[in-house]
Design a protein around this motif. Structure first.
Motif, mmCIF file in Angstrom:
data_model
loop_
_atom_site.group_PDB
_atom_site.id
_atom_site.type_symbol
_atom_site.label_atom_id
_atom_site.label_comp_id
_atom_site.label_asym_id
_atom_site.label_seq_id
_atom_site.Cartn_x
_atom_site.Cartn_y
_atom_site.Cartn_z
ATOM 1 N N ASP A 14 1.592 -1.035 -0.345
ATOM 2 C CA ASP A 14 0.142 0.272 -0.150
ATOM 3 C C ASP A 14 1.064 1.368 0.334
ATOM 4 N N SER A 43 -6.433 -2.253 -1.416
ATOM 5 C CA SER A 43 -8.029 -2.046 -2.667
ATOM 6 C C SER A 43 -6.828 -0.942 -2.924
ATOM 7 N N ARG A 44 -6.576 -0.006 -2.167
ATOM 8 C CA ARG A 44 -6.270 1.519 -2.095
ATOM 9 C C ARG A 44 -5.043 1.185 -3.301
ATOM 10 N N THR A 45 -4.150 0.738 -3.169
ATOM 11 C CA THR A 45 -3.275 0.363 -4.555
ATOM 12 C C THR A 45 -4.345 -0.440 -6.189
ATOM 13 N N GLU A 47 -6.911 0.056 -7.159
ATOM 14 C CA GLU A 47 -7.460 1.594 -7.176
ATOM 15 C C GLU A 47 -7.235 2.054 -8.041
ATOM 16 N N SER A 270 -4.223 11.051 -5.992
ATOM 17 C CA SER A 270 -5.696 10.495 -5.132
ATOM 18 C C SER A 270 -5.457 11.140 -3.976
ATOM 19 N N GLY A 271 -6.478 11.238 -3.137
ATOM 20 C CA GLY A 271 -6.881 11.270 -1.635
ATOM 21 C C GLY A 271 -6.291 12.880 -1.262
#
Length: 467
Positions: A14, A43-45, A47, A270-271
């Motif tokens: 991640d 999941s972040r990776t 995405e 992102s984020g």
């Protein structure tokens, strides 16, 4: 030679810094007709990989197990997060540490999901970071060729950087607050000193490597060597080093294949805070009227240790001229927004920002000195004040920036507010620093590191795909 039916599986974690370095290289591989699949238990990776146009494979069972790991209790509170990194001691009460790492051991010992995923993806070559020891061993045991992606070899402080033990700043406030702040810093750096030396002693205990040494290591890995911080090295495996060799220290060992710093200036962040765009437009309007920008990014590492930020922001307030200070405060953003200290005038607090956009406009960056940030600062010709108080590679990176004259280092007594202000002002005014940054930025941009990385990966693919 652009091969047909060639494919790579990039197995990663991640850490978005690693993913961000791979994305432009992966896109270059796709343009050459090579299939790219990103494999991760985060999941972040996944995405980010999907948004970048790659095939993906989520290790869903492992992600569930990671989320279910027993919570480790704090040792002394939010201000002593560094203690949690010391095996069996800093993880809180011993029972809490054992519960956490026993579950972690069981998780990493189960190799079935990653092995099955690689069998399904069926890549011609597996790519992963040199510190992903579990993933390296699983892939090698399944017979997949592995190419390692690596940063600087040396992470120890070099010339002009004293290891930051016994470090403390000079805080403001009453005597009791000053004593608390000093003890907090002393504890922080004493524990960091102990942790670094424990690296060479702690092998099978309740730490992150628990279970890794129990995994089979095939002959294709060669004789496994213990190595500082990353723990192990695999001499037989090919690798490329994604660093800027022009920023290395004299005598620092470099691999035959050093491709340069991999930076994608068009990267989409992102984020980012939802209101960043509107606030950033106002900051740029002020810049066009003569107000310079200082970028401060230490929140991710020093969550809960606000004394250092107080000194940095107080030092910014003492600088000659008009400045807007942009702070990427991470999880501490809400705490800083609620404060009303006088030194916060002209300070814009965000949780996350698009770093490349900010660096491109900043006159100075204050950072703990992670590899991506130091590379990106040189790319955008932004002088650095490095505060290497945490992280695996920060002290070494700070040493490199100081040696090459593109940044200064603040450790020990240099963390006093007045000293920080002097160092910042010097970096802002020094034309020699600006000249050196301009030269090194040009060298870095001319390296064509994205294409060179893809070339090495494609050459390796062709070699391992031969009958």
């Amino acid at each position: 030679m652009h091969g047909q039916n060639l494919s790579v599986a990039y197995v990663t974690t991640d850490l978005l810094g690693n993913v961000n370095r791979f994305v432009p290289v992966g896109r270059e591989l796709q343009e050459r007709g090579i299939t790219v699949t990103v494999v991760s238990a985060f999941s972040r990776t996944i995405e980010v990989a999907r948004e970048s146009g790659f095939d993906t494979a989520l290790l869903a069972e492992e992600e569930v197990l990671r989320e279910a790991l027993p919570v480790v209790e704090e040792w002394t509170g939010a201000s002593a997060t560094i203690l949690r990194r010391i095996p069996g001691v800093g993880l809180g009460p011993r029972a809490s540490a054992i519960a956490h790492w026993t579950a972690h051991h069981q998780m990493v010992s189960d190799t079935s999901e990653l092995a099955a995923t690689l069998k399904h993806v069926n890549p011609s070559l597996v790519l992963t970071e040199a510190e992903q020891h579990r993933e390296i061993r699983i892939a090698a045991n399944q017979g997949w060729p592995v190419l390692l992606l690596e940063d600087f070899y040396s992470v120890r402080p070099g010339p002009d950087v004293t290891f930051p033990s016994g470090n403390h700043q000079i805080p403001t406030g009453d005597a009791r607050s000053r004593l608390q702040a000093r003890l907090r810093w002393e504890r922080f750096f004493v524990m960091e000193w102990v942790r670094r030396r424990a690296e060479s002693l702690w092998v099978d205990g309740h730490d992150w490597s628990s279970g890794i040494e129990g995994l089979p290591a095939p002959d294709t890995l060669g004789p496994i060597e213990r190595r500082y911080v990353q723990r192990y090295d695999y001499p037989k495996l090919p690798r490329i080093r994604m660093i800027a060799p022009e920023l290395a220290l004299p005598g620092e060992p470099l691999l035959p294949v050093v491709v340069g710093a991999v930076i994608d200036p068009d990267r989409t962040a992102s984020g980012v805070d939802a209101d960043f765009a509107s606030r950033w437009a106002s900051i740029l309007d002020q810049k066009n009227s003569g107000t310079r920008i200082i970028y401060v990014t230490i929140g991710t590492f020093l969550s809960g240790l606000e004394d250092l930020m107080v000194s940095i922001l107080g030092a910014c307030a003492r600088l000659d001229g008009a400045f807007t200070v942009v702070v990427a405060a991470g999880n501490d953003a809400d705490m800083w927004v609620k404060r009303s200290d006088p030194f916060l005038d002209g300070v814009e607090i965000f949780r996350y920002v698009p770093q490349l956009d900010v660096l491109a406009e900043a006159a100075l960056v204050v950072t703990t000195g992670g590899l991506n940030t130091t590379h990106e600062a040189v790319w955008f010709e932004t002088p650095m004040l490095n505060v290497p108080v945490e992280g695996i590679d920060t002290a070494g990176n700070a040493a490199r920036m100081a040696f090459h004259g593109v940044g200064e280092v603040a450790v020990g007594k240099d963390l006093a507010l007045s000293t920080l202000a002097v160092k910042m002002q010097r970096l802002l005014d020094d034309e020699d620093v600006a000249s050196r940054l301009k030269h090194l930025s040009g060298v870095m941009r001319d390296a064509n590191s994205i294409v060179r990385s893809a070339d090495v990966i494609e050459d390796t693919l062709v070699q391992v795909s031969r009958p």
